[in-house]
Motif scaffolding. Sequence first.
Motif, PDB file in Angstrom:
ATOM      1  N   GLN A  66       1.011  -0.930  -0.044  1.00  0.00           N
ATOM      2  CA  GLN A  66      -0.188  -0.064   0.097  1.00  0.00           C
ATOM      3  C   GLN A  66       0.762   1.287   0.026  1.00  0.00           C
ATOM      4  O   GLN A  66       0.332   2.366  -0.253  1.00  0.00           O
ATOM      5  N   SER A  67       2.086   1.116   0.517  1.00  0.00           N
ATOM      6  CA  SER A  67       3.072   2.306   0.544  1.00  0.00           C
ATOM      7  C   SER A  67       3.861   2.527  -0.670  1.00  0.00           C
ATOM      8  O   SER A  67       4.592   3.392  -0.985  1.00  0.00           O
ATOM      9  N   THR A  68       3.536   1.549  -1.640  1.00  0.00           N
ATOM     10  CA  THR A  68       4.312   1.574  -2.928  1.00  0.00           C
ATOM     11  C   THR A  68       3.400   1.859  -4.243  1.00  0.00           C
ATOM     12  O   THR A  68       2.451   0.921  -4.622  1.00  0.00           O
ATOM     13  N   PRO A  69       3.548   2.863  -4.868  1.00  0.00           N
ATOM     14  CA  PRO A  69       2.779   3.419  -5.866  1.00  0.00           C
ATOM     15  C   PRO A  69       2.886   2.277  -7.078  1.00  0.00           C
ATOM     16  O   PRO A  69       3.996   1.769  -7.499  1.00  0.00           O
ATOM     17  N   GLY A  70       1.716   1.975  -7.687  1.00  0.00           N
ATOM     18  CA  GLY A  70       1.671   0.973  -8.561  1.00  0.00           C
ATOM     19  C   GLY A  70       1.355  -0.378  -8.038  1.00  0.00           C
ATOM     20  O   GLY A  70       0.368  -1.103  -8.281  1.00  0.00           O
ATOM     21  N   ALA A  72       0.159  -0.082  -4.885  1.00  0.00           N
ATOM     22  CA  ALA A  72      -1.072  -0.022  -4.166  1.00  0.00           C
ATOM     23  C   ALA A  72      -2.393   0.031  -4.840  1.00  0.00           C
ATOM     24  O   ALA A  72      -3.555  -0.367  -4.131  1.00  0.00           O
ATOM     25  N   GLN A  73      -2.301   0.181  -6.062  1.00  0.00           N
ATOM     26  CA  GLN A  73      -3.619   0.259  -6.826  1.00  0.00           C
ATOM     27  C   GLN A  73      -4.033  -1.182  -7.329  1.00  0.00           C
ATOM     28  O   GLN A  73      -5.178  -1.373  -7.584  1.00  0.00           O
ATOM     29  N   SER A  77      -7.697  -3.193   0.731  1.00  0.00           N
ATOM     30  CA  SER A  77      -7.692  -2.564   1.991  1.00  0.00           C
ATOM     31  C   SER A  77      -7.586  -3.481   3.181  1.00  0.00           C
ATOM     32  O   SER A  77      -7.303  -3.080   4.215  1.00  0.00           O
ATOM     33  N   ASP A 390      13.667   7.351  -0.513  1.00  0.00           N
ATOM     34  CA  ASP A 390      12.328   6.946  -1.497  1.00  0.00           C
ATOM     35  C   ASP A 390      13.180   6.312  -2.518  1.00  0.00           C
ATOM     36  O   ASP A 390      14.042   6.935  -3.472  1.00  0.00           O
ATOM     37  N   ALA A 396       8.347   1.662  -0.558  1.00  0.00           N
ATOM     38  CA  ALA A 396       9.095   2.837  -1.527  1.00  0.00           C
ATOM     39  C   ALA A 396       9.609   3.835  -0.586  1.00  0.00           C
ATOM     40  O   ALA A 396      10.655   4.596  -0.761  1.00  0.00           O
ATOM     41  N   LYS A 397       8.778   4.355   0.685  1.00  0.00           N
ATOM     42  CA  LYS A 397       9.372   5.292   1.341  1.00  0.00           C
ATOM     43  C   LYS A 397       9.451   4.942   2.787  1.00  0.00           C
ATOM     44  O   LYS A 397       8.346   4.266   3.239  1.00  0.00           O
TER      45      LYS A 397
END
Length: 466
Positions: A66-70, A72-73, A77, A390, A396-397
Motif C-alpha cells: 500500500q505504500s508503494t505506488p503501482g 497500491a492500486q 485494504s 525514496d 517505497a518510502k
Amino acid sequence: MAEPLEVDVVVLGAGTAGMAVAAALARGGVSVAVVESGLAGGAAAYWADTPLHALRGPGAVLLAAQSTPGAAQAVTSTLNAAATLARRTDLTGHWQDSAATAVLESAGVALLRGRGRISAARTVSVARLDGASQDLHAALAVVLATGSVPDAPGPAAAAAGPLCWGTRAALSAPALPRRLGVLGAGPNASAVAQAFARLGTGVTVLAPEGLLPGWPGPAVALVGALLRADGVQLWNGVGLAAASLAEGGLVLSLDNGHSLRCDALLVDTVRRPAVHGIGLERLGLVGAPLDGSGLAGGTDWLYCAGDAAADPLADSAAAFSTPWALEQARRTADAILARAGGADAAAVPEALGVQMVFTDPPLAATGMALAAALEAGFSAVESAGTAEADSGQVPAKEAVWGSLVVDADTGLLLGAAFAGSHAGDLAQLAAVGIVGRIPVPTLLLALPPAPSAARLWQQLLRGFGL
C-alpha cells in the motif's frame, strides 16, 4: 521405578536451545538424553516466534504494497483473518511436535517425556508422563534449557479469569476477539496488538509505563505513530484498577476513572528463566554466575542455555532473540565436547545478543546504550538520527532511525539501536563489529543493500566526524 539410564549428557528442555545443544553434542559423538514435559520444539515454534510472524506477516506485506505506488492500486485494504489464522495453525504443525521429535530421533538423541529435577550432581530424576519414574546419570554434564515463564498477572487482571490472556493464549487463539484490551506495552504485547488490529480486532492498549519502556524515544515514536495508524487506541500512563466479567465479555475499570469493554484482556508480564523448583536450591546453585559457555560457577558439570542463561539462575527478564539462543547453545555444546575430548574448554567471552521488537517498524538493539557505557567507565559518545529514503524498492518510502555508541578512546563500537525494516540486519552487523572489534567505518562494506540503511549509517558516521 524404571532402570537408571547412563548417558554422557542430560538436557532438560527440548526448546530452541535444548534441541540445538542436543543435536550438536550427538554429532560430536556424545550420548544425549533430553527430558521434556511439553512439546518438543519449544515455545518459539508453537506460542511465540512462529505464530507471531504468521499473524503479523500479512499485515506487513499489505503495508509495504500500500505504500508503494503501482502496487497500491492492485491490492485491497483488508486482510483475510480466517486465512491468516489457518496459516498460523499450519506453521505451528497444529501444535503437534512430530517434526521436532523426528529431528531428535534422526540425531540419535533419546527423548524422555516427563518432568526432570536435579537430585544430585550429574543426576536427574524424571517423573515420566506414563507414571513411571527414572533416574538419569550424566557422565559429563547436565544442561538446563528450560526456557522462561511469564510472571503471574496482578490481582486486578487475574479477576478476568479465563478471559485474561498471556501471549501464549493470544497467539494460539482459534478465533480473533472483536475487542481486545492489552495491559502493558512491552515488545510482545505491542507486536500482538498491532497484528490483531490489522486483522480487524478493535485494540486498546493500556500502557502505565508508556509504550516500549526502556527503548529509545525516537524509535518508540515511530512505532507509536504506526500503531495509531493501524487503529490501536494507545493510552499512555493509564493502568488497570479492576476487571469484572460481564455479559458478553469484560468490563475494565481504568485508574483514570474511565471504563472499557472488551472480549479478552492480554496481560504483558516479564518473562523469567524457568530454573526454580528443579533442584538448584537444594544444591545451593541459585544465583551461580555463568561463564561464556553457560557453565555455572562452582561446578564442572552444570550448564545453562537459551533463556535459562539470561541473568544466570536469578530473577531477571529473559528477552533475547532465537539467534542468540542458538549461538549460546553452540558455545555450550563446544565446551562440553572439549571436555569430552580431555581438553579444558577455552575461555569463551559472553555471547552478545540482539534484542528485537517485532512491530512495524521493527526495533533492534545490541551492546550498551550510552548511559550504560558511561557507567561502565568508557569514554563513550553517541551519534543518533533519522534518515528517509525514496528508493524504488519496497517499501517505497521509509523513515529509519538509528544510534551508534562508540568508545572515543579507541573508535570501536560499543552499542547500537535501530528502527526500520532493516533494523535486525543492522543490529546484527553492529554485534559482529562489537565482538570482532571492527572499526565502525569498515562496517559500511557489509551494510544491507538498501539505500535507507546505507544513508542512515553514513549519517551516523558524520555525527562522529567520519
